[in-house]
Write a protein that holds these residues in place. Structure first.
Motif, PDB file in Angstrom:
ATOM      1  N   GLY A 400       8.670  -3.764 -47.861  1.00 54.93           N
ATOM      2  CA  GLY A 400       8.982  -3.308 -49.204  1.00 54.93           C
ATOM      3  C   GLY A 400       7.775  -3.100 -50.076  1.00 54.93           C
ATOM      4  N   TRP A 401       6.589  -2.934 -49.466  1.00 57.39           N
ATOM      5  CA  TRP A 401       5.345  -2.815 -50.238  1.00 57.39           C
ATOM      6  C   TRP A 401       4.797  -1.394 -50.279  1.00 57.39           C
ATOM      7  CZ3 TRP A 401       3.300  -7.559 -47.161  1.00 57.39           C
ATOM      8  CH2 TRP A 401       3.765  -8.730 -47.757  1.00 57.39           C
ATOM      9  N   GLU A 402       5.432  -0.444 -49.590  1.00 57.26           N
ATOM     10  CA  GLU A 402       4.937   0.928 -49.568  1.00 57.26           C
ATOM     11  C   GLU A 402       6.117   1.887 -49.709  1.00 57.26           C
ATOM     12  OE1 GLU A 402       1.892   2.165 -49.384  1.00 57.26           O
ATOM     13  OE2 GLU A 402       0.738   0.341 -48.957  1.00 57.26           O
ATOM     14  N   ASN A 403       5.837   3.050 -50.293  1.00 64.38           N
ATOM     15  CA  ASN A 403       6.828   4.112 -50.316  1.00 64.38           C
ATOM     16  C   ASN A 403       7.072   4.592 -48.887  1.00 64.38           C
ATOM     17  OD1 ASN A 403       7.191   7.315 -50.281  1.00 64.38           O
ATOM     18  ND2 ASN A 403       8.205   6.510 -52.112  1.00 64.38           N
ATOM     19  N   ARG A 404       8.322   4.617 -48.510  1.00 65.42           N
ATOM     20  CA  ARG A 404       8.686   4.894 -47.127  1.00 65.42           C
ATOM     21  C   ARG A 404       8.141   6.240 -46.630  1.00 65.42           C
ATOM     22  NH1 ARG A 404      13.148   3.371 -44.004  1.00 65.42           N
ATOM     23  NH2 ARG A 404      13.889   4.921 -42.542  1.00 65.42           N
ATOM     24  N   ASP A 405       8.433   7.319 -47.346  1.00 69.02           N
ATOM     25  CA  ASP A 405       8.062   8.652 -46.880  1.00 69.02           C
ATOM     26  C   ASP A 405       6.546   8.842 -46.842  1.00 69.02           C
ATOM     27  OD1 ASP A 405      10.742   9.256 -46.624  1.00 69.02           O
ATOM     28  OD2 ASP A 405      10.896  10.164 -48.615  1.00 69.02           O
ATOM     29  N   THR A 406       5.888   8.400 -47.922  1.00 65.09           N
ATOM     30  CA  THR A 406       4.440   8.572 -48.002  1.00 65.09           C
ATOM     31  C   THR A 406       3.718   7.779 -46.916  1.00 65.09           C
ATOM     32  OG1 THR A 406       4.622   8.873 -50.398  1.00 65.09           O
ATOM     33  CG2 THR A 406       2.436   8.359 -49.511  1.00 65.09           C
ATOM     34  N   ALA A 407       4.111   6.514 -46.752  1.00 66.25           N
ATOM     35  CA  ALA A 407       3.425   5.646 -45.780  1.00 66.25           C
ATOM     36  C   ALA A 407       3.677   6.103 -44.350  1.00 66.25           C
ATOM     37  CB  ALA A 407       3.870   4.203 -45.964  1.00 66.25           C
ATOM     38  N   PHE A 408       4.921   6.488 -44.030  1.00 66.00           N
ATOM     39  CA  PHE A 408       5.206   6.949 -42.670  1.00 66.00           C
ATOM     40  C   PHE A 408       4.457   8.244 -42.359  1.00 66.00           C
ATOM     41  CE2 PHE A 408       9.522   4.646 -42.020  1.00 66.00           C
ATOM     42  CZ  PHE A 408       8.850   3.524 -41.562  1.00 66.00           C
ATOM     43  N   ALA A 409       4.317   9.127 -43.359  1.00 66.07           N
ATOM     44  CA  ALA A 409       3.567  10.367 -43.137  1.00 66.07           C
ATOM     45  C   ALA A 409       2.103  10.066 -42.865  1.00 66.07           C
ATOM     46  CB  ALA A 409       3.712  11.284 -44.359  1.00 66.07           C
ATOM     47  N   ALA A 410       1.519   9.141 -43.654  1.00 65.29           N
ATOM     48  CA  ALA A 410       0.117   8.766 -43.445  1.00 65.29           C
ATOM     49  C   ALA A 410      -0.062   8.071 -42.096  1.00 65.29           C
ATOM     50  CB  ALA A 410      -0.346   7.858 -44.579  1.00 65.29           C
ATOM     51  N   ALA A 411       0.913   7.232 -41.716  1.00 64.80           N
ATOM     52  CA  ALA A 411       0.834   6.543 -40.428  1.00 64.80           C
ATOM     53  C   ALA A 411       0.889   7.552 -39.284  1.00 64.80           C
ATOM     54  CB  ALA A 411       1.974   5.535 -40.300  1.00 64.80           C
ATOM     55  N   THR A 412       1.751   8.533 -39.404  1.00 60.73           N
ATOM     56  CA  THR A 412       1.874   9.552 -38.355  1.00 60.73           C
ATOM     57  C   THR A 412       0.574  10.343 -38.214  1.00 60.73           C
ATOM     58  OG1 THR A 412       4.254   9.726 -38.747  1.00 60.73           O
ATOM     59  CG2 THR A 412       3.180  11.564 -37.592  1.00 60.73           C
ATOM     60  N   ASP A 413      -0.057  10.643 -39.338  1.00 64.12           N
ATOM     61  CA  ASP A 413      -1.336  11.347 -39.297  1.00 64.12           C
ATOM     62  C   ASP A 413      -2.394  10.508 -38.567  1.00 64.12           C
ATOM     63  OD1 ASP A 413      -3.182  13.543 -40.235  1.00 64.12           O
ATOM     64  OD2 ASP A 413      -4.120  11.824 -41.238  1.00 64.12           O
ATOM     65  N   SER A 414      -2.425   9.201 -38.857  1.00 63.44           N
ATOM     66  CA  SER A 414      -3.386   8.319 -38.184  1.00 63.44           C
ATOM     67  C   SER A 414      -3.100   8.222 -36.692  1.00 63.44           C
ATOM     68  CB  SER A 414      -3.360   6.919 -38.818  1.00 63.44           C
ATOM     69  OG  SER A 414      -3.953   6.935 -40.094  1.00 63.44           O
ATOM     70  N   VAL A 415      -1.821   8.242 -36.321  1.00 62.34           N
ATOM     71  CA  VAL A 415      -1.460   8.221 -34.901  1.00 62.34           C
ATOM     72  C   VAL A 415      -2.021   9.460 -34.201  1.00 62.34           C
ATOM     73  CG1 VAL A 415       0.465   8.460 -33.284  1.00 62.34           C
ATOM     74  CG2 VAL A 415       0.583   6.773 -35.117  1.00 62.34           C
ATOM     75  N   HIS A 416      -1.862  10.607 -34.832  1.00 62.14           N
ATOM     76  CA  HIS A 416      -2.379  11.845 -34.234  1.00 62.14           C
ATOM     77  C   HIS A 416      -3.897  11.779 -34.073  1.00 62.14           C
ATOM     78  CE1 HIS A 416       1.407  14.131 -35.811  1.00 62.14           C
ATOM     79  NE2 HIS A 416       1.636  13.503 -34.667  1.00 62.14           N
ATOM     80  N   ARG A 417      -4.581  11.218 -35.077  1.00 62.73           N
ATOM     81  CA  ARG A 417      -6.034  11.105 -34.994  1.00 62.73           C
ATOM     82  C   ARG A 417      -6.447  10.156 -33.857  1.00 62.73           C
ATOM     83  NH1 ARG A 417      -8.985  12.700 -39.673  1.00 62.73           N
ATOM     84  NH2 ARG A 417      -7.628  13.627 -41.260  1.00 62.73           N
ATOM     85  N   ALA A 418      -5.673   9.082 -33.690  1.00 62.02           N
ATOM     86  CA  ALA A 418      -5.979   8.141 -32.608  1.00 62.02           C
ATOM     87  C   ALA A 418      -5.826   8.813 -31.255  1.00 62.02           C
ATOM     88  CB  ALA A 418      -5.063   6.926 -32.713  1.00 62.02           C
ATOM     89  N   PHE A 419      -4.705   9.502 -31.052  1.00 58.23           N
ATOM     90  CA  PHE A 419      -4.461  10.142 -29.759  1.00 58.23           C
ATOM     91  C   PHE A 419      -5.437  11.285 -29.488  1.00 58.23           C
ATOM     92  CE2 PHE A 419       0.209   8.678 -29.844  1.00 58.23           C
ATOM     93  CZ  PHE A 419      -0.087   7.573 -29.056  1.00 58.23           C
ATOM     94  N   ALA A 420      -5.953  11.899 -30.546  1.00 59.77           N
ATOM     95  CA  ALA A 420      -6.946  12.954 -30.342  1.00 59.77           C
ATOM     96  C   ALA A 420      -8.208  12.402 -29.699  1.00 59.77           C
ATOM     97  CB  ALA A 420      -7.281  13.620 -31.679  1.00 59.77           C
ATOM     98  N   SER A 421      -8.502  11.117 -29.965  1.00 57.18           N
ATOM     99  CA  SER A 421      -9.688  10.481 -29.386  1.00 57.18           C
ATOM    100  C   SER A 421      -9.379   9.755 -28.083  1.00 57.18           C
ATOM    101  CB  SER A 421     -10.301   9.488 -30.391  1.00 57.18           C
ATOM    102  OG  SER A 421     -10.712  10.150 -31.556  1.00 57.18           O
ATOM    103  N   ASP A 422      -8.153   9.210 -27.990  1.00 53.69           N
ATOM    104  CA  ASP A 422      -7.780   8.445 -26.797  1.00 53.69           C
ATOM    105  C   ASP A 422      -6.266   8.549 -26.641  1.00 53.69           C
ATOM    106  OD1 ASP A 422      -7.191   6.655 -24.808  1.00 53.69           O
ATOM    107  OD2 ASP A 422      -8.408   5.020 -25.614  1.00 53.69           O
ATOM    108  N   SER A 423      -5.830   9.292 -25.655  1.00 54.63           N
ATOM    109  CA  SER A 423      -4.390   9.538 -25.484  1.00 54.63           C
ATOM    110  C   SER A 423      -3.624   8.319 -25.020  1.00 54.63           C
ATOM    111  CB  SER A 423      -4.176  10.682 -24.485  1.00 54.63           C
ATOM    112  OG  SER A 423      -4.737  10.348 -23.219  1.00 54.63           O
ATOM    113  N   ASP A 424      -4.327   7.239 -24.669  1.00 56.82           N
ATOM    114  CA  ASP A 424      -3.671   6.013 -24.211  1.00 56.82           C
ATOM    115  C   ASP A 424      -3.916   4.839 -25.155  1.00 56.82           C
ATOM    116  OD1 ASP A 424      -2.492   7.033 -21.886  1.00 56.82           O
ATOM    117  OD2 ASP A 424      -4.360   6.814 -20.761  1.00 56.82           O
ATOM    118  N   GLU A 425      -4.213   5.079 -26.424  1.00 63.03           N
ATOM    119  CA  GLU A 425      -4.506   3.987 -27.351  1.00 63.03           C
ATOM    120  C   GLU A 425      -3.232   3.180 -27.650  1.00 63.03           C
ATOM    121  OE1 GLU A 425      -5.354   1.151 -29.590  1.00 63.03           O
ATOM    122  OE2 GLU A 425      -6.976   2.293 -28.643  1.00 63.03           O
ATOM    123  N   PRO A 426      -3.194   1.895 -27.236  1.00 61.30           N
ATOM    124  CA  PRO A 426      -1.971   1.097 -27.406  1.00 61.30           C
ATOM    125  C   PRO A 426      -1.540   0.919 -28.867  1.00 61.30           C
ATOM    126  CG  PRO A 426      -3.458   0.058 -25.834  1.00 61.30           C
ATOM    127  CD  PRO A 426      -4.219   1.182 -26.463  1.00 61.30           C
TER     128      PRO A 426
END
Length: 595
Positions: A400-426
């Motif tokens: 309950g500490w973050e706006n749902r839509d904004t935080a999930f969008a930012a998290a998804t962007d970070s996931v894409h950046r992680a996989f761009a560098s390492d497709s197996d990043e746990p």
């Protein structure tokens, strides 16, 4: 009754403020002490060849064949207690005082020891500070050239019921002797080591050949096989720099100084051990050492039958990995904590961010994101930092500490950046699972965590989190199985309270409300600023009809998240099935939560 005199090292220990702890909560204090004895104190004593002479309710008297063994045992126990007390309020910490003396004692026919040597050890323990170890001068002389820890010379001290004053030294566990204290004799200051290889930019370890302690030289293959399995498992931890077998095995058959090994191979940590066969039984021991300070970070032993040797090797590998991986991370966290933020490199920024995330509070997870941003600034392609940043953002939504839509969008962007560098990043897979949970997409969450486990089979937290997802999806039996697998892989994980929370999820889903509440309460003892723990405890108590306890939990929940409401929890809580969410909210409303 016959008696024998002998010269031995005596260790005396007791719990600081034991009467106060038991008066506040006797059952919990005794349970914690029993757990400490079974999984820390007794195994450590055994590894260092100690013999427990007698126990009291809050202490013990232990005999060792040498002062070196006694001091190593004491420092390992005290170091472990610092870790176990982390995050607990002072009034709930269990701390030990320890005294060590080398002296003449009388051994009676029943094995009991008596005499002034025993009395002096007990009196030394009485003058030790909480968490410290006091040595008599006789004991100190035996180890002064082998210690690389800070020593305070307390001078001549009058000990109760000991006629002559004694010179006493206080050993401060966990503080390297970088600077010679004014009161420490010259002999305790180590000479500057010869320069060696530079350390890698991540934690580094060498596994030395295990020593064959059996009379039969043919057992060498057994010792080598254990090391091979451990090396293979460690090599799968991609955040860890592991020295290849061909280099570490050049030390086979040699008596080596661990500090020298660290310099020559350019590693911070060294794992060493031994294998001993007696008849059809095998005992394997291992110990993890910080090569810079010589400090023992972990030690354990493993016993089994020779006919089950392959099962025993698998067990040893799993338990060694589960024990030392969190130890290495904790050691790295403590090392990074002593550096100012502007001097941290990308790895140190990541590891500090991981530690802050593990605290699971509003303030700590905000700081974790800042620290991970710093790591990414230093290394824009740092996949682990991008992945953990995504996890932090998504996790905060569920509190309950973050706006749902904004935080999930930012998290998804970070996931894409992680996989761009390492497709197996746990960590990126874990973040994917969190976002899927937010959408109540059970299949996608299971798939993401299955990928995390496949990418890193020894990642305990990923196994346990997969269990939580099974609980959310209505599969409590599978949930418990996965959580237990994670707990076996890492018995002292920095996410230990999360494992208890995951158990609570599973028990609640199965309608076992008393067990769910108990698991949540255990987690609260570890991380009292984690809101989800109070949600599970309050709802479980509400469903069990313990309304007073439910109300108490809701008061603490409201302090952490003042805007919390039953409707908000119904919207964000990741149980996939409507029935489970309805029961969760009903339990909270039974305790009085509005909205």
């Amino acid at each position: 009754m016959t008696e024998t005199r002998k010269l031995v090292a005596i260790l005396a220990a007791d719990v600081v403020g034991y009467s106060r702890l038991t008066s506040v909560d006797e059952d919990r204090t005794l349970a914690r002490l029993r757990a400490l004895r079974s999984d820390l104190i007794d195994p450590t004593i055994t590894v260092h060849m100690g013999r427990v002479i007698k126990r009291t309710g809050d202490g013990a008297l232990v005999e060792f064949r040498s002062v070196v063994d006694a001091v190593r045992c004491a420092t390992e126990v005290q170091n472990a207690m610092v870790e176990r007390n982390a995050g607990l309020p002072p009034d709930r910490r269990i701390e030990f005082r320890i005294g060590i003396h080398l002296g003449d004692v009388v051994e009676e026919s029943d094995g009991d020891l008596m005499g002034e040597g025993v009395n002096i050890a007990a009196r030394l323990e009485g003058v030790a500070q909480p968490g410290a170890i006091c040595l008599s001068e006789d004991a100190y002389r035996q180890v002064k050239s082998r210690l690389d820890l800070k020593i305070n010379d307390l001078g001549e001290v009058r000990l109760k019921n000991i006629i002559e004053p004694m010179r006493v030294y206080s050993l401060h566990v966990g503080i390297p002797a970088d600077v010679k204290p004014a009161s420490v004799p010259q002999a305790t200051v180590a000479e500057a080591p010869a320069p060696g290889l530079a350390l890698p930019d991540r934690p580094s370890i060498a596994v030395l050949p295990f020593q064959n302690m059996s009379d039969d030289p043919s057992q060498e293959h057994l010792a080598d096989g254990v090391v091979e399995d451990i090396l293979t498992a460690l090599a799968r931890l991609r955040w860890l720099f592991v020295i290849a077998r061909n280099s570490s095995f050049t030390y086979k058959g040699r008596s080596v100084d661990v500090k020298q090994v660290g310099r020559e191979l350019g590693v911070r940590y060294v794992l060493e051990g031994s294998v001993r066969r007696s008849g059809n039984r095998v005992r394997i021991t291992g110990q993890l050492i910080d090569s810079a300070t010589g400090t023992h970070l972990w030690a354990d032993r493993f016993d089994g039958a020779i006919e089950d040797i392959f099962d025993l090797q698998d067990q040893v590998t799993s338990r060694v990995l589960g024990a030392i991986a969190p130890k290495l991370q904790q050691a790295e966290i403590e090392r990074a904590a002593h550096k100012p933020p502007q001097n941290l490199d990308a790895w140190e920024s990541f590891i500090r961010g991981l530690h802050l995330f593990s605290q699971h509070s509003d303030a700590s997870t905000r700081k974790a994101i800042d620290m991970l941003d710093h790591a990414i600034e230093l290394d824009p392609d740092y996949a682990r930092a991008h992945g953990l940043r995504a996890v932090c953002l998504a996790w905060r939504v569920f509190q309950g500490w973050e706006n749902r839509d904004t935080a999930f969008a930012a998290a998804t962007d970070s996931v894409h950046r992680a996989f761009a560098s390492d497709s197996d990043e746990p960590w990126a897979f874990i973040a994917q699972a969190f976002v899927s949970l937010g959408k109540r997409d059970d299949q996608a969450a299971v798939a993401a965590l299955t990928e995390a486990v496949n990418a890193s089979p020894n990642f305990a937290f990923a196994h346990a989190l997969l269990g939580a997802v099974h609980a959310f999806g209505g599969r409590p039996a599978q949930a418990i199985e996965c959580i237990e697998r994670g707990a076996r892989l890492s018995p002292r994980d920095i996410f230990a309270e999360e494992y208890q929370l995951f158990y609570s999820f599973a028990h609640f889903q199965a309608g076992r409300y008393a067990e769910a509440a108990a698991a949540a309460e255990r987690a609260i003892q570890l991380r009292p600023e984690h809101p989800a723990l109070y949600i599970m405890a309050a709802s479980s108590y509400g469903q069990a009809g313990e309304i007073g306890k439910s109300k108490d939990m809701l008061v603490q929940l409201s302090n952490l998240v003042p805007t919390i409401s039953a409707a908000a929890i119904a919207e964000t809580f990741p149980y996939t099935r409507q029935d489970d969410r309805d029961r969760l909210v009903a339990g909270l409303r039974a305790g009085g939560l509005a909205g």
